[in-house]
Scaffold this active site. Structure first.
Site, short mmCIF file in Angstrom:
data_model
loop_
_atom_site.label_atom_id
_atom_site.label_comp_id
_atom_site.label_asym_id
_atom_site.label_seq_id
_atom_site.Cartn_x
_atom_site.Cartn_y
_atom_site.Cartn_z
N ASP A 1 0.85 -1.21 0.00
CA ASP A 1 0.00 0.00 0.00
C ASP A 1 0.88 1.25 0.00
O ASP A 1 2.09 1.17 0.19
CB ASP A 1 -0.88 0.00 1.25
CG ASP A 1 -0.04 -0.10 2.52
OD1 ASP A 1 0.19 -1.24 2.97
OD2 ASP A 1 0.45 0.92 3.02
N ASP B 1 0.58 3.67 2.26
CA ASP B 1 0.44 4.27 3.59
C ASP B 1 -0.55 5.45 3.52
O ASP B 1 -1.63 5.27 2.94
CB ASP B 1 1.82 4.67 4.15
CG ASP B 1 1.80 4.79 5.66
OD1 ASP B 1 1.20 3.93 6.32
OD2 ASP B 1 2.36 5.76 6.20
N1 LIG Z 1 1.27 1.24 5.74
C1 LIG Z 1 1.79 0.38 6.61
N2 LIG Z 1 2.28 0.80 7.80
C2 LIG Z 1 2.85 -0.08 8.66
N3 LIG Z 1 2.95 -1.38 8.42
C3 LIG Z 1 2.49 -1.85 7.26
N4 LIG Z 1 2.45 -3.08 6.74
C4 LIG Z 1 1.86 -3.02 5.53
N5 LIG Z 1 1.51 -1.74 5.25
C5 LIG Z 1 1.88 -1.00 6.31
#
Ligand SMILES: Nc1ncnc2[nH]cnc12
Ligand SMILES: CSC[C@H]1O[C@H](OP(=O)(O)O)[C@H](O)[C@@H]1O
Length: 305
Positions: A222, A224
């Site tokens: 992703d 974030d």
């Molecule tokens: N955006 C994110 N922040 C922290 N850990 C993750 N693991 C997968 N995506 C994450």
């Protein structure tokens, strides 16, 4: 102490979505009790078709029942070491802090920014009368990381899913379990962070203290929460990519483990970590508690006779 499992020198730690390596043949389960308790899950000894055996451990337990702050990392690392493991290849689902690292891409970080909150036991020496300061300027085993680069890239190309490999990246390890705020996500980008997860620490620190070579394959799920006009990350977003990434991770493991076994046995990629604690432990004093020394002998038998 669990006896060394013959020929097992590679440990694999699977993260979110990677709870087994079902493309390898299961040989047996072992569950060593260490001075720091039991590992997250029984460790599966698996075999490749060549006969190469590896030890696989699911970081959050097989049913993902352990949250990142509660992962028993000391037991995990100590248990792997007790089996004879010398190099750990860890996998992690991570958020991307950079536009060019798309969900589905893989990365090999070489640096870490610690944003955990001091609630995870982060040293084998914590609570003992023995003091040690392990070097952690290069938190990953650089020779091992360099060794992986070409091999992981080739496997991703061969798999043909279009996943790219990014190298020399900096990963932020946050406490969680909640994801970051938008302000934090932008701040990590300004600090030079490229990736974010909740798991690489204290795992990498403990591997260093146990003199194990440690590398992380970060699998991006992703963006974030830093992108303007986009929603902030949810578990649902992560899950959309998790299964495909786990599949690719298994393919990567299957493709490189035979060569990795040879490289580990040759010793060529292990030279930085082996012996590093000799100069990191404060000299023996008669004030050190014998029970503490016996406990530390479990991970560093050479120094605690
Ligand atoms: N955006 C994110 N922040 C922290 N850990 C993750 N693991 C997968 N995506 C994450
Ligand atoms: C399920 S999203 C957050 C969760 O995923 C990552 O786990 P792992 O590193 O074990 O793959 C991240 O670190 C968080 O623990």
């Amino acid at each position: 102490m669990e006896s060394v499992v013959e020929d097992v020198v590679i440990g694999i730690i699977g993260g979110s979505g990677l709870y087994h390596l079902d493309n390898l043949t299961p040989v047996k389960d072992v569950n060593p009790e260490t001075p720091w308790g039991f590992p997250s899950s029984p460790i599966k000894i698996c075999s490749l078709s060549s006969g190469t055996r590896v030890a696989f451990l699911a970081r959050h337990g097989i049913g993902h029942t352990i949250s990142p702050s509660a992962v028993p990392s000391r037991a995990n690392i100590a248990a792997l070491k007790s089996l004879g493991v010398r190099a750990i290849l860890a996998f992690s689902a991570v958020g991307s802090l950079r536009e060019d690292i798309a969900p589905g891409d893989f990365a090999l970080p070489t640096q870490i920014i610690d944003r955990t909150k001091g609630i995870r036991p982060a040293s084998f020496f914590e609570g003992t009368s023995v003091v040690a300061h392990a070097g952690f300027g290069d938190p990953f085993a650089l020779k091992f990381v360099r060794w992986l680069e070409e091999r992981v890239r080739r496997t991703l190309e061969k798999e043909g899913r279009g996943a790219k490999l990014h190298t020399d990246k900096c990963i932020v390890c946050m406490e969680g379990p909640q994801f970051s705020t938008r302000a934090e996500s932008k701040m990590y980008r300004a600090w030079g962070g490229d990736l974010i997860n909740m798991s690489v620490l204290p795992e990498a620190k403990l591997a260093r203290e146990a003199e194990l070579s440690y590398a992380l394959i970060a699998t991006s799920t992703d963006y974030d929460s830093w992108r303007e006009n986009e929603g902030s990350v949810t578990v649902e977003d992560v899950f959309k990519v998790l299964q495909a990434n786990a599949h690719t991770s298994r393919v990567v493991a299957e493709n490189i483990l035979d060569d990795l076994q040879t490289a580990v046995l040759d010793g060529g990629i292990l030279t930085e970590e082996v012996g590093c604690m000799r100069s990191s432990i404060m000299p023996r004093s008669d004030r050190q508690n014998e029970g503490d020394r016996q406990k530390l002998k479990y991970i560093l038998p050479e120094y605690f006779v």
